[in-house]
Design an enzyme around this catalytic site. Structure first.
Site, mmCIF file in Angstrom:
data_model
loop_
_atom_site.group_PDB
_atom_site.id
_atom_site.type_symbol
_atom_site.label_atom_id
_atom_site.label_comp_id
_atom_site.label_asym_id
_atom_site.label_seq_id
_atom_site.Cartn_x
_atom_site.Cartn_y
_atom_site.Cartn_z
ATOM 1 N N GLY A 1 0.795 -1.218 0.000
ATOM 2 C CA GLY A 1 0.000 0.000 0.000
ATOM 3 C C GLY A 1 0.828 1.270 0.000
ATOM 4 O O GLY A 1 1.961 1.282 -0.469
ATOM 5 N N LEU B 1 -4.405 -5.329 -4.377
ATOM 6 C CA LEU B 1 -3.269 -4.402 -4.424
ATOM 7 C C LEU B 1 -1.968 -5.044 -3.915
ATOM 8 O O LEU B 1 -1.939 -5.620 -2.835
ATOM 9 C CB LEU B 1 -3.604 -3.162 -3.582
ATOM 10 C CG LEU B 1 -2.618 -1.993 -3.694
ATOM 11 C CD1 LEU B 1 -2.670 -1.365 -5.061
ATOM 12 C CD2 LEU B 1 -2.908 -0.958 -2.608
ATOM 13 N N ASP B 2 -0.912 -4.925 -4.699
ATOM 14 C CA ASP B 2 0.431 -5.372 -4.311
ATOM 15 C C ASP B 2 0.494 -6.860 -3.978
ATOM 16 O O ASP B 2 1.317 -7.300 -3.176
ATOM 17 C CB ASP B 2 0.965 -4.557 -3.123
ATOM 18 C CG ASP B 2 1.101 -3.082 -3.460
ATOM 19 O OD1 ASP B 2 1.345 -2.791 -4.649
ATOM 20 O OD2 ASP B 2 0.961 -2.243 -2.563
ATOM 21 N N ASP B 3 -0.404 -7.618 -4.582
ATOM 22 C CA ASP B 3 -0.483 -9.040 -4.259
ATOM 23 C C ASP B 3 -0.169 -9.926 -5.466
ATOM 24 O O ASP B 3 -0.155 -11.150 -5.361
ATOM 25 C CB ASP B 3 -1.910 -9.340 -3.744
ATOM 26 C CG ASP B 3 -2.033 -10.742 -3.205
ATOM 27 O OD1 ASP B 3 -1.249 -11.062 -2.286
ATOM 28 O OD2 ASP B 3 -2.880 -11.505 -3.712
#
Lengths: 286, 286, 286, 286
Positions: free
Chosen positions: A203, A229-231
């Site tokens: 994040g 997100l960011d995964d």
């Protein structure tokens, strides 16, 4: 030499390599390199073959069909074939930080990153001058974004991507969150750079979080964007050593070279068709 | 599973991979992993294949002959076949510094290095206690060396090596120079650790030389011993950062962990038959 | 030479360095090294000075009082004075994994870690043989732990620690959670090694989590234990590169050397009084 | 804040730190950071102090004299005083490879390297366009060099350097050898980047030599130029991992980012007055 790349995966079984390479050999290809990976847990097999088709007995446009008919169908192989001379069309999305964009433009100028940059899209109008300076002639699109026009902005973006037949989207420090719909249209075709060693500090404001936590190394992670997100599947990561002497601003500045390095390595791996995605993870045939 | 490893090289030509893998497939082997390398300058091809022979149609003792007859002969392939369950017999040579020896003994105790240590040979009698402490039961030989008895000492060493059928000699900080004759008997079977980033600081006292030169990184290099000192094919190298605050003694102490790491990685690569030597360089199939 | 170390912190203000060093100079100490750090956000000043007291005009037992009276009081300085010849008494806690314990014992044997290991405490009885093998003569305590006897076990542990006057507790892969009370008794005196790059993969099974997430680097983190699990001030971190070829078991095995390295560096920094803790972060004067 | 930097060295003796810092304190400076190093072999003492002079009781132009009179004279201290707001005038020398030049220009544009680039000098006329593109307005000088005009060329170069009052010369992949006379005029003021891990592969074609030797890491070294080629005091070094798959051209390309990183770090250290040279080695106060 006329290089072609075959990326494939299927259930692991005896004879895959023999059948694939015999097909290439019988048709007069020369295998330039070959990599494979067997995942024992899932019983899956993954492979990448580079081969020279300059004397290939099958016409370029028929390779796909012939490979399917003669090899892939029986073994239930999923595959893609790429030709080195077919450059990928890409678009770069960028917000206020311009260091990654500049690095990509410079590497594209010298063919260290071998692609057709079709469009540079930013929600910051100041990026136009950066583009003009480092790669005059590239098409720049300023699309302002606020909380009320997100849908419209994405619509404009998608039109540009479709118009230019873009196949790779590079989020070069793009600070806007893309919609699930948008992402689903470009599965494993959106490369993001996140300025932390994921999954640490997902994040916003990862350098601030890293500073506050007092880590001794900071990282950068390049990954395919997914709905979460960011995964997404991680392509490349690296770290540099920091110390208590570094302020939060020092982290931001020192991280710039790291981000550039990690993102450009990830793009290069993608452009060379060295990445297969499986089970939310990447197999890197390097 | 019963793992076998095939290491081969030959002049690069079409069809090698197809023919080798078809031979394995037809005889009911399962390919576990495969690596190849084409050297365009010399037009040579190198390959390593791991395959499961638990259902192989050819008997273990016949594989060599059958592979030669059916594949290798026509393509003029040089090859070796190894079986994972046949452990390599090794001997460790060591002088006064004992850190690498201890590290190997510990890793051997826990099977992180999977070999039969047949003999530990030292020109320092104090090493006997080290062996007793860390690997009771291993055979230790004290062979004192001075400038007058070098030939005799090597004769004794060779007798031990032959008696125990030793196939791998590890020079774990062994400070005596072996004769050309000795080395020629064990080509690419003697692994040395040199405490510098070769080719910088060849020969004696590399840490002193590194200190005097004021380098900012110190290194360690593991290589196969050849007739020319510190000139053999490099298997593995690594470095650590130092600063002006480090004394020569600090370099010696800080280098210990580095030497252990580099040497044990090189031994492991050798034991897993992941190394091919060509043109005085190594190809590492990792 | 008789080395002494002064660690101090106070509100940043003019004249600190001048007053501290003048005190040492006037009393005939020789400053061997000096490090300082100013944190501009909190307006705090931190310092470490090594000085030779072999000709010091103040008696060893009076240094503390004299420094307080003459310097620290007026500037409101918090400080500690250590003498190099006063070794720290330590205890090592360990569970089933023995690699970190063995590494510490070996480094202690060769004085690479310069402390008095007073007790080795384990909830696994098998560790006794490890201790006997690598450091005969050290006191070993087997304290079995289950969910019903935790309080009692800690009571026993505390008795041992107090009996031996232990000032440093090393959790060398100790898999039991210590109570808040226990930890509060040894603030910044309990060094833990966590087998991940914190704050990624806190808690149990970090290698499994790293494997599942598909990271390209795995890490290890050494930190002071606090009441919140894996949240204490980080002393040292490092990473190694992995790939899709590494199984979860490979990560566990490859991480061992990394954990040893990171933990032993952290212990060494602590033993040399090079660490100050401030705002849940460490200042490392190295 | 008005930052000033004091760099000094002298024979090691008691009281140096006390006297220096007391001088600063009495005159109302605030010490921002301080680093020192004692070399026990040569009995020399080295120090760097950053201090804020915004309320200093001594006028800027008198600091040097006052420090000499009150402190340096009695202790026989060699020293230099720098003021952060006085930017260093630099010149960049470059031949055909432009990657280091571009990196410096970009970092200068964003103040990551804080200097006045007064002149860019090249024996390749094509560099003019690079300069125009990345830093319009900077003065470029094309000075062609062949074996007959070397003296004349250096004369022209020296005139430019003197005209612009240049105090730092950056050899950003400059492939011409400077005369001893030239170098002696700029002792410890010429920073070179050599594309190998010195002292390995000195002189021409280090990547070819590294390729032929089969090293597993390639390096880059930034150092002050001295009369002996590639022998000057090393400022910074770093390495990257390569493999048998990398061709000589791959080494050249992969080394570019490494060279940029190492050179720009060395320049930054110089610009921040963090380097002292002693006994042909550098002390880096970082």
């Amino acid at each position: 030499m006329e290089k072609s790349i075959l990326l494939l995966y299927c259930i692991d079984q005896k004879g895959i390599v023999a059948k694939v390479t015999t097909f290439l050999y019988k048709n007069n290809a020369n295998i330039l390199s070959s990599n494979q990976h067997s995942d024992h847990k899932s019983n899956m097999f993954y492979m990448r073959i580079e081969f020279d088709i300059s004397n290939f007995l099958i016409k370029k446009q028929d390779i796909k069909t012939e490979f399917y008919k003669n090899v892939a169908k029986a073994l239930d192989i999923n595959f893609k074939i790429y030709f080195e001379d077919e450059k990928i069309n890409s678009a770069i999305f960028v917000s206020g930080y311009e260091h990654c964009l500049i690095d990509i433009l410079l590497k594209n100028n010298t063919n260290d990153l071998n692609m057709n940059i079709k469009a540079i899209i930013s929600n910051h109008s100041t990026i136009e001058n950066v583009v003009k300076k480092y790669s005059k002639g590239l098409d720049f699109f300023y699309i302002s974004i606020d909380k009320n026009n997100k849908d419209l902005a994405e619509k404009q973006e998608l039109e540009i991507l479709q118009k230019y037949n873009v196949n790779l989207i590079i989020l070069a420090r793009y600070m806007q969150i893309l919609s699930d719909n948008f992402i689903s249209l470009y599965e494993n075709k959106i490369i993001n750079i996140h300025h932390s060693f994921l999954p640490a500090f997902m994040g916003a404001n990862p350098y601030k979080k890293a500073f506050d936590r007092g880590v001794k190394l900071i990282g950068a992670t390049s990954h395919y964007a997914t709905a979460i997100l960011d995964d997404g599947p991680i392509i490349e990561q690296d770290v540099i050593r920091i110390s208590h002497k570094d302020s939060e601003l020092d982290l931001i500045n020192r991280g710039k070279d790291l981000e550039k390095r990690v993102l450009s390595r990830a793009i290069k791996l993608h452009l060379e068709h060295k990445i297969l995605v499986a089970n939310k993870k990447t197999i890197i045939f390097d």
